[in-house]
Motif scaffolding. Structure first.
Motif, PDB file in Angstrom:
ATOM      1  N   THR A  57       0.828  -1.203   0.000  1.00 28.86           N
ATOM      2  CA  THR A  57       0.000   0.000   0.000  1.00 28.86           C
ATOM      3  C   THR A  57       0.864   1.257   0.000  1.00 28.86           C
ATOM      4  N   VAL A  58       1.923   1.252   0.788  1.00 31.17           N
ATOM      5  CA  VAL A  58       2.825   2.405   0.843  1.00 31.17           C
ATOM      6  C   VAL A  58       3.476   2.636  -0.515  1.00 31.17           C
ATOM      7  N   HIS A  59       3.990   1.570  -1.129  1.00 30.22           N
ATOM      8  CA  HIS A  59       4.635   1.706  -2.438  1.00 30.22           C
ATOM      9  C   HIS A  59       3.641   2.146  -3.510  1.00 30.22           C
ATOM     10  N   GLN A  60       2.435   1.625  -3.436  1.00 33.13           N
ATOM     11  CA  GLN A  60       1.412   1.995  -4.412  1.00 33.13           C
ATOM     12  C   GLN A  60       1.024   3.474  -4.256  1.00 33.13           C
ATOM     13  N   ASP A  61       0.874   3.926  -3.026  1.00 32.51           N
ATOM     14  CA  ASP A  61       0.550   5.337  -2.788  1.00 32.51           C
ATOM     15  C   ASP A  61       1.675   6.246  -3.278  1.00 32.51           C
ATOM     16  N   ARG A  62       2.918   5.831  -3.032  1.00 38.58           N
ATOM     17  CA  ARG A  62       4.058   6.622  -3.497  1.00 38.58           C
ATOM     18  C   ARG A  62       4.084   6.684  -5.019  1.00 38.58           C
ATOM     19  N   LEU A  63       3.810   5.562  -5.654  1.00 33.72           N
ATOM     20  CA  LEU A  63       3.797   5.512  -7.114  1.00 33.72           C
ATOM     21  C   LEU A  63       2.671   6.377  -7.675  1.00 33.72           C
ATOM     22  N   HIS A  64       1.515   6.338  -7.041  1.00 30.82           N
ATOM     23  CA  HIS A  64       0.389   7.175  -7.476  1.00 30.82           C
ATOM     24  C   HIS A  64       0.710   8.662  -7.314  1.00 30.82           C
ATOM     25  N   ALA A  65       1.394   9.011  -6.235  1.00 26.33           N
ATOM     26  CA  ALA A  65       1.759  10.414  -6.017  1.00 26.33           C
ATOM     27  C   ALA A  65       2.760  10.896  -7.070  1.00 26.33           C
ATOM     28  N   LEU A  66       3.674  10.023  -7.456  1.00 22.74           N
ATOM     29  CA  LEU A  66       4.686  10.399  -8.444  1.00 22.74           C
ATOM     30  C   LEU A  66       4.129  10.443  -9.866  1.00 22.74           C
ATOM     31  N   THR A  67       3.034   9.748 -10.105  1.00 17.95           N
ATOM     32  CA  THR A  67       2.484   9.669 -11.467  1.00 17.95           C
ATOM     33  C   THR A  67       1.054  10.189 -11.533  1.00 17.95           C
ATOM     34  N   ARG A  68       0.718  11.101 -10.644  1.00 17.32           N
ATOM     35  CA  ARG A  68      -0.650  11.624 -10.601  1.00 17.32           C
ATOM     36  C   ARG A  68      -0.989  12.358 -11.903  1.00 17.32           C
ATOM     37  N   PRO A  69      -2.266  12.395 -12.254  1.00 18.42           N
ATOM     38  CA  PRO A  69      -2.690  13.083 -13.482  1.00 18.42           C
ATOM     39  C   PRO A  69      -2.330  14.571 -13.438  1.00 18.42           C
ATOM     40  N   GLY A  70      -1.874  15.078 -14.556  1.00 20.01           N
ATOM     41  CA  GLY A  70      -1.531  16.484 -14.659  1.00 20.01           C
ATOM     42  C   GLY A  70      -0.155  16.830 -14.133  1.00 20.01           C
ATOM     43  N   HIS A  71       0.562  15.851 -13.622  1.00 18.53           N
ATOM     44  CA  HIS A  71       1.902  16.079 -13.072  1.00 18.53           C
ATOM     45  C   HIS A  71       2.939  15.522 -14.034  1.00 18.53           C
ATOM     46  N   VAL A  72       3.870  16.350 -14.407  1.00 22.08           N
ATOM     47  CA  VAL A  72       4.967  15.903 -15.261  1.00 22.08           C
ATOM     48  C   VAL A  72       6.163  15.658 -14.356  1.00 22.08           C
ATOM     49  N   PRO A  73       6.592  14.401 -14.246  1.00 18.09           N
ATOM     50  CA  PRO A  73       7.701  14.118 -13.331  1.00 18.09           C
ATOM     51  C   PRO A  73       9.012  14.722 -13.841  1.00 18.09           C
ATOM     52  N   ALA A  74       9.796  15.182 -12.901  1.00 13.49           N
ATOM     53  CA  ALA A  74      11.122  15.706 -13.239  1.00 13.49           C
ATOM     54  C   ALA A  74      12.037  14.537 -13.576  1.00 13.49           C
ATOM     55  N   PHE A  75      13.148  14.851 -14.203  1.00 10.11           N
ATOM     56  CA  PHE A  75      14.082  13.806 -14.621  1.00 10.11           C
ATOM     57  C   PHE A  75      14.551  12.969 -13.430  1.00 10.11           C
ATOM     58  N   TYR A  76      14.842  13.620 -12.308  1.00  9.84           N
ATOM     59  CA  TYR A  76      15.322  12.888 -11.134  1.00  9.84           C
ATOM     60  C   TYR A  76      14.224  12.045 -10.493  1.00  9.84           C
ATOM     61  N   ASP A  77      12.952  12.309 -10.825  1.00 10.73           N
ATOM     62  CA  ASP A  77      11.853  11.490 -10.309  1.00 10.73           C
ATOM     63  C   ASP A  77      11.734  10.148 -11.024  1.00 10.73           C
ATOM     64  N   LEU A  78      12.330  10.030 -12.190  1.00  9.20           N
ATOM     65  CA  LEU A  78      12.215   8.777 -12.947  1.00  9.20           C
ATOM     66  C   LEU A  78      12.822   7.605 -12.182  1.00  9.20           C
ATOM     67  N   GLU A  79      13.929   7.826 -11.499  1.00  7.48           N
ATOM     68  CA  GLU A  79      14.536   6.761 -10.695  1.00  7.48           C
ATOM     69  C   GLU A  79      13.627   6.389  -9.531  1.00  7.48           C
ATOM     70  N   ARG A  80      13.001   7.376  -8.899  1.00  7.42           N
ATOM     71  CA  ARG A  80      12.077   7.097  -7.795  1.00  7.42           C
ATOM     72  C   ARG A  80      10.854   6.334  -8.291  1.00  7.42           C
ATOM     73  N   ILE A  81      10.359   6.682  -9.472  1.00  4.56           N
ATOM     74  CA  ILE A  81       9.210   5.979 -10.051  1.00  4.56           C
ATOM     75  C   ILE A  81       9.576   4.530 -10.329  1.00  4.56           C
ATOM     76  N   THR A  82      10.747   4.330 -10.930  1.00  2.00           N
ATOM     77  CA  THR A  82      11.196   2.972 -11.257  1.00  2.00           C
ATOM     78  C   THR A  82      11.396   2.128 -10.000  1.00  2.00           C
TER      79      THR A  82
END
Length: 99
Positions: A57-82
């Motif tokens: 649940t924690v990982h899923q919530d973190r992933l949802h926060a990083l990939t929320r609609p209307g949000h363009v992740p920064a380059f350094y966020d790509l490692e966190r998303i992965t």
């Protein structure tokens, strides 16, 4: 999307197998573990599922926060998303294995 967790599935399977409510089975597993070692094992696995479901649940919530609609992740966020996606897969696999 279904919100049924591996913990909920394990609880239902244990109740069905022993034909008793989980509250009664918890007290039996603690008071007389030698009477039914299989019940004791099932209850320990069920306890482990609390941890893996919480981690998922924690990982899923973190992933949802990083990939929320209307949000363009920064380059350094790509490692966190992965890494969050990989951690979520591991937690789900651990839950499935325990189940």
């Amino acid at each position: 999307m279904s919100n049924i967790t591996a913990y909920d599935q394990a609880t239902a399977m244990i109740e069905k197998a022993w034909n008793r409510p989980i509250d009664a089975l918890e007290s039996l597993a603690v008071r007389r573990p030698s009477d039914d070692p299989l019940l004791r094992s099932a209850m320990r696995i069920r306890s482990a599922l609390v941890i893996t479901d919480s981690a998922a649940t924690v990982h899923q919530d973190r992933l949802h926060a990083l990939t929320r609609p209307g949000h363009v992740p920064a380059f350094y966020d790509l490692e966190r998303i992965t890494s969050s996606a990989a951690d979520l897969r591991v937690a789900k696999a651990e839950s499935s294995t325990s189940l």
